[in-house]
Motif scaffolding. Structure first.
Motif, PDB file in Angstrom:
ATOM      1  N   GLU A   1      12.753 -31.400 -20.873  1.00 25.51           N
ATOM      2  CA  GLU A   1      14.115 -31.749 -20.734  1.00 25.51           C
ATOM      3  C   GLU A   1      14.391 -30.854 -19.745  1.00 25.51           C
ATOM      4  OE1 GLU A   1      15.992 -33.594 -22.180  1.00 25.51           O
ATOM      5  OE2 GLU A   1      14.109 -34.415 -22.879  1.00 25.51           O
ATOM      6  N   LEU A   2      13.628 -29.429 -19.533  1.00 24.56           N
ATOM      7  CA  LEU A   2      14.430 -28.743 -18.149  1.00 24.56           C
ATOM      8  C   LEU A   2      13.623 -29.539 -17.342  1.00 24.56           C
ATOM      9  CD1 LEU A   2      15.836 -25.884 -18.022  1.00 24.56           C
ATOM     10  CD2 LEU A   2      13.886 -25.325 -17.813  1.00 24.56           C
ATOM     11  N   THR A   3      12.937 -29.541 -17.610  1.00 24.23           N
ATOM     12  CA  THR A   3      12.619 -30.228 -16.023  1.00 24.23           C
ATOM     13  C   THR A   3      13.563 -31.168 -15.207  1.00 24.23           C
ATOM     14  OG1 THR A   3      10.471 -29.456 -16.160  1.00 24.23           O
ATOM     15  CG2 THR A   3      10.325 -32.000 -14.228  1.00 24.23           C
ATOM     16  N   LYS A   4      14.214 -32.081 -16.605  1.00 20.46           N
ATOM     17  CA  LYS A   4      14.550 -33.413 -16.473  1.00 20.46           C
ATOM     18  C   LYS A   4      16.413 -32.902 -15.479  1.00 20.46           C
ATOM     19  CE  LYS A   4      13.326 -36.227 -19.629  1.00 20.46           C
ATOM     20  NZ  LYS A   4      12.576 -37.405 -20.723  1.00 20.46           N
ATOM     21  N   LEU A   5      16.120 -31.516 -16.017  1.00 21.09           N
ATOM     22  CA  LEU A   5      18.008 -31.042 -15.945  1.00 21.09           C
ATOM     23  C   LEU A   5      17.986 -30.611 -14.909  1.00 21.09           C
ATOM     24  CD1 LEU A   5      20.802 -29.840 -16.594  1.00 21.09           C
ATOM     25  CD2 LEU A   5      19.282 -27.883 -18.205  1.00 21.09           C
TER      26      LEU A   5
END
Length: 268
Positions: free
Chosen positions: A7-11
């Motif tokens: 999710e951090l990668t997407k953010l």
């Protein structure tokens, strides 16, 4: 942890990651998964010199915005590059007012970044790439650098990381005032362009920039009478330093002579 990492990668691919990061802070998600970042909230770094406008956490958020969207490693490095500042902060009283220093925060930030990425189960390659950028983000090029200084810089940062390191430098500056560096007439852009040109000239010379580029190797030194072990490694390192100073010394004949002198000196 893997789910949060994904999710951090997407953010970090968003146009303005700072918006999502601030929501994570407000909702408590940041305290659960990235408590090291929250330590940066309220760590004031702006003093009378005017370099910084924000505390360390906002600076990291905005630096992340300033890094290229298509380079996740650079965005992650931007998010972590000053994360060690709170533990390194010192206050110096001067006639002009309090001055804040953060000596050796690069090493502290690298250590914390490695710990976070290991916990979030990033690959070893990803960890090494981001940690390397964080470690070297504070280079301060000046036109007075000698060619040998440029070569030593290349040895430290490695040519393949140069573009990412420049992007991180611009992101860092972006994060100081939440605004990009604009125009080719910017002093920062001019210095980076000049350093890039000088690096290109040095790489085109095919100078020795690592032990493997030396005209001699460990076997050559052993055949010349230098025994295998720590001393041999020290001799090779000194030979590289010699060649970085003067590339014309990089011939087998010259280096064997220099190596013999180094070994005799170290044995006395």
């Amino acid at each position: 942890m893997e789910r949060f990492r994904d999710e951090l990668t997407k953010l970090l691919k968003a146009e303005k990651p700072s918006k999502g990061l601030r929501i994570m802070e407000d909702t408590g998600v940041l305290s659960l998964f990235l408590p090291e970042l929250l330590v940066c909230r309220g760590c004031i770094q702006g003093d009378f010199r005017g370099f910084h406008e924000f505390d360390v956490l906002d600076h990291l958020f905005y630096a992340c915005d300033g890094a290229p969207r298509e380079k996740p490693a650079v965005r992650l490095a931007a998010l972590f590059h000053d994360i060690g500042k709170p533990e390194c902060k010192r206050v110096i009283k001067t006639p002009e007012g309090n001055q804040f220093t953060f000596h050796n925060h690069e090493a502290a930030s690298e250590k914390i970044a490695r710990s976070i990425m290991l916990r979030l189960k990033y690959s070893n390659a990803e960890i090494e790439q981001v940690a390397h950028l964080v470690k070297h983000h504070m280079f301060n090029y000046e036109p007075t650098w000698t060619d040998a200084a440029v070569r030593r810089f290349l040895v430290r940062v490695k040519a393949e990381n140069l573009e990412d390191l420049f992007d991180l430098r611009l992101a860092d500056i972006y994060g100081m005032h939440n605004a990009p560096v604009r125009g080719q007439d910017s002093p920062t852009i001019a210095l980076l362009n000049e350093l890039s040109d000088r690096v290109k000239k040095e790489t085109e010379k095919n100078c020795a920039l690592s032990l493997k580029n030396l005209a001699v190797n460990g076997r050559d030194l052993m055949e010349a009478g230098i025994p295998a072990g720590k001393e041999l490694g020290k001799v090779l390192e000194e030979l590289l330093e010699t060649v970085l100073d003067d590339p014309e010394q990089n011939t087998k004949e010259k280096l064997l002579l220099i190596a013999g002198n180094i070994y005799k000196r170290n044995m006395n």
